[in-house]
Design an enzyme around this catalytic site. Structure first.
Site, PDB file in Angstrom:
ATOM      1  N   ILE A  50       2.677  -7.322   9.312  1.00  0.00           N
ATOM      2  CA  ILE A  50       1.242  -7.448   9.025  1.00  0.00           C
ATOM      3  C   ILE A  50       0.724  -8.882   8.897  1.00  0.00           C
ATOM      4  CG2 ILE A  50       1.388  -5.246   7.769  1.00  0.00           C
ATOM      5  CD1 ILE A  50       0.419  -7.019   5.327  1.00  0.00           C
ATOM      6  N   TYR A  62      -1.342 -10.064  16.021  1.00  0.00           N
ATOM      7  CA  TYR A  62      -1.306  -8.947  15.053  1.00  0.00           C
ATOM      8  C   TYR A  62      -2.400  -7.934  15.397  1.00  0.00           C
ATOM      9  CZ  TYR A  62      -2.283  -6.388  10.710  1.00  0.00           C
ATOM     10  OH  TYR A  62      -2.526  -5.401   9.779  1.00  0.00           O
ATOM     11  N   ARG A 120      -2.771 -24.292   6.668  1.00  0.00           N
ATOM     12  CA  ARG A 120      -3.121 -22.866   6.478  1.00  0.00           C
ATOM     13  C   ARG A 120      -4.270 -22.430   7.374  1.00  0.00           C
ATOM     14  NH1 ARG A 120      -1.542 -21.642   0.374  1.00  0.00           N
ATOM     15  NH2 ARG A 120      -0.434 -23.561  -0.079  1.00  0.00           N
ATOM     16  N   ASP A 177      14.558   1.972  10.812  1.00  0.00           N
ATOM     17  CA  ASP A 177      13.699   1.021  11.510  1.00  0.00           C
ATOM     18  C   ASP A 177      12.793   1.831  12.429  1.00  0.00           C
ATOM     19  OD1 ASP A 177      12.704  -0.921  13.414  1.00  0.00           O
ATOM     20  OD2 ASP A 177      14.298  -2.258  12.712  1.00  0.00           O
ATOM     21  N   ILE A 227       0.848  -1.203   0.000  1.00  0.00           N
ATOM     22  CA  ILE A 227       0.000   0.000   0.000  1.00  0.00           C
ATOM     23  C   ILE A 227       0.882   1.252   0.000  1.00  0.00           C
ATOM     24  CG2 ILE A 227      -1.825   1.260   1.204  1.00  0.00           C
ATOM     25  CD1 ILE A 227      -2.745  -1.372   2.466  1.00  0.00           C
ATOM     26  N   ARG A 230     -14.775 -11.432   3.548  1.00  0.00           N
ATOM     27  CA  ARG A 230     -13.948 -10.229   3.611  1.00  0.00           C
ATOM     28  C   ARG A 230     -14.522  -9.175   2.668  1.00  0.00           C
ATOM     29  NH1 ARG A 230     -12.515 -12.523   7.438  1.00  0.00           N
ATOM     30  NH2 ARG A 230     -10.421 -13.133   8.114  1.00  0.00           N
ATOM     31  N   LEU A 260       2.579   3.771   7.724  1.00  0.00           N
ATOM     32  CA  LEU A 260       2.091   2.457   7.288  1.00  0.00           C
ATOM     33  C   LEU A 260       3.006   1.319   7.711  1.00  0.00           C
ATOM     34  CD1 LEU A 260       1.211   4.637   4.864  1.00  0.00           C
ATOM     35  CD2 LEU A 260       0.244   2.564   3.910  1.00  0.00           C
TER      36      LEU A 260
END
Ligand SMILES: NC(=O)c1ccc[n+]([C@@H]2O[C@H](COP(=O)([O-])OP(=O)(O)OC[C@H]3O[C@@H](n4cnc5c(N)ncnc54)[C@H](O)[C@@H]3O)[C@@H](O)[C@H]2O)c1
Length: 329
Positions: free
Chosen positions: A86, A150, A274, A62, A19, A214, A82
């Protein structure tokens, strides 16, 4: 609303990311002077910004280092923050890294913005902070549910940013994108995962849970939302969702992409490796985007079908970036 960004100095952290690099492109189109804060890596740190080396000011560093962040913010009109870790699966393995990068990193950025009196800090949140929807569509007042480390780290980061508005009157806006997709997204996200397997000729598309829904926004729409909210006074000290208000289940998305590929006989299978732990899986995300529409005049412009087509073409052109079939955490 199109605002003139000519000759404003703008810092973007995470500028080499998916992004962030799209936002840099848009800022350059609108005439901003861009300072790109990228994560220093000994083997190169340009990421998705390789095409911009001659027209942005690159600062490798950083966000965990307050001194480096302080220097980067000096002289900036606007800061778009940003930079973050993630990936949700990696946050199960290394939660401490998420606290350091996302919470402490945001504190460093907010503190530097206060010291240097920037005009606006736009901090990036995520719809993951809502957890599985209790009511839909999800407005900004929906409860926050930390279903992964997260998510917890982003909740902490959001609160740290907002605390600087309440305590110090730092002009902060928290932008909360729902799932964003498009060219340059890394292979761990669901749309690149499906497309990379399809383009590699897989007969079976391996995914995690197929039932979660989503709300997917195309990346240029998300980037336009950031710019609109950076100019929106109503959004000062507030959280604003960026989403389309349309939801689709992961399994249905996969079937749509298979159909669009024109390939027959491709099946979708659940790969147990997964799957998220059941309490951690966010089952439903669907945005209420009323604030972004009413306060900032933002509208998503790229329909899902068109955005998927563009993303598919980009992945077909960049096969070397995707180790098809291999699960990437
Ligand atoms: N992609 C999505 O669907 C989505 C949805 C909602 C919110 N977001 C948020 O948007 C932002 C950008 O996400 P993205 O999808 O572009 O991911 P990305 O991984 O492409 O970008 C994150 C960037 O942060 C940088 N970074 C990581 N650790 C750093 C550190 N210690 N110091 C400096 N930089 C560091 C990375 O190098 C990377 O360029 C993140 O804050 C994320 O939480 C993303």
């Amino acid at each position: 609303m199109t605002t003139d960004w000519t000759d404003r100095t703008v810092l973007v952290t995470g500028a080499e990311g998916f992004i962030g690099s799209t936002l840099v492109d848009l800022l350059r189109e609108r005439g901003a002077r861009v300072r790109a804060f990228v994560h220093y890596k000994p083997y190169g740190d340009k990421g998705n910004l390789a095409h911009r080396m001659d027209d942005v000011e690159l600062i490798a560093g950083d966000v965990r280092d307050p001194g480096r962040v302080m220097d980067a913010v000096a002289g900036c009109d606007t800061v778009f923050h940003l930079a973050a870790l993630i990936g949700i699966p990696y946050s199960y393995d290394s939660p401490g890294a998420y606290v350091q990068t996302n919470v402490t990193g945001t504190e460093n950025v907010a503190e530097a913005c206060r010291r240097h009196a920037v005009r606006r800090l736009v901090h990036t949140s995520t719809s993951e902070v809502y957890g599985t929807a209790r009511t839909v569509p999800i407005g900004e007042d929906h409860p926050l549910q930390p279903q992964s480390p997260y998510s917890a780290s982003k909740i902490g980061a959001d609160m740290m940013a907002l605390s600087h508005w309440h305590a110090f009157e730092l002009p902060v806006t928290v932008v909360r994108p729902f799932n964003t997709y498009g060219p340059r997204q890394s292979a761990r996200a669901v749309i690149p995962t499906i497309l990379a397997q399809l383009h590699a000729g897989a007969r079976q598309i391996k995914l995690g849970s197929l039932t979660p829904t989503r709300d997917f926004t195309y990346v240029t729409d998300t980037a336009r939302g950031f710019l609109a909210l950076a100019e929106c006074d109503r959004a000062l000290g507030e959280v604003v969702n960026l989403g389309t208000g349309r939801e689709i289940a992961v399994g249905e998305l996969a079937r749509k992409l298979i159909e669009a590929s024109g390939r027959d006989g491709v099946e979708v299978v659940v790969d147990p490796a997964r799957l998220r732990p059941s309490g951690s899986e966010v089952e439903r995300l669907l945005s209420d985007n009323g604030r972004a529409r009413e306060w900032a005049g933002w509208r998503p412009e790229v329909p899902l079908e068109e955005g998927l087509k563009r993303t598919s073409e980009w992945i077909a052109d960049h096969p070397h970036l995707f180790a098809a079939g291999r699960y990437q955490v």
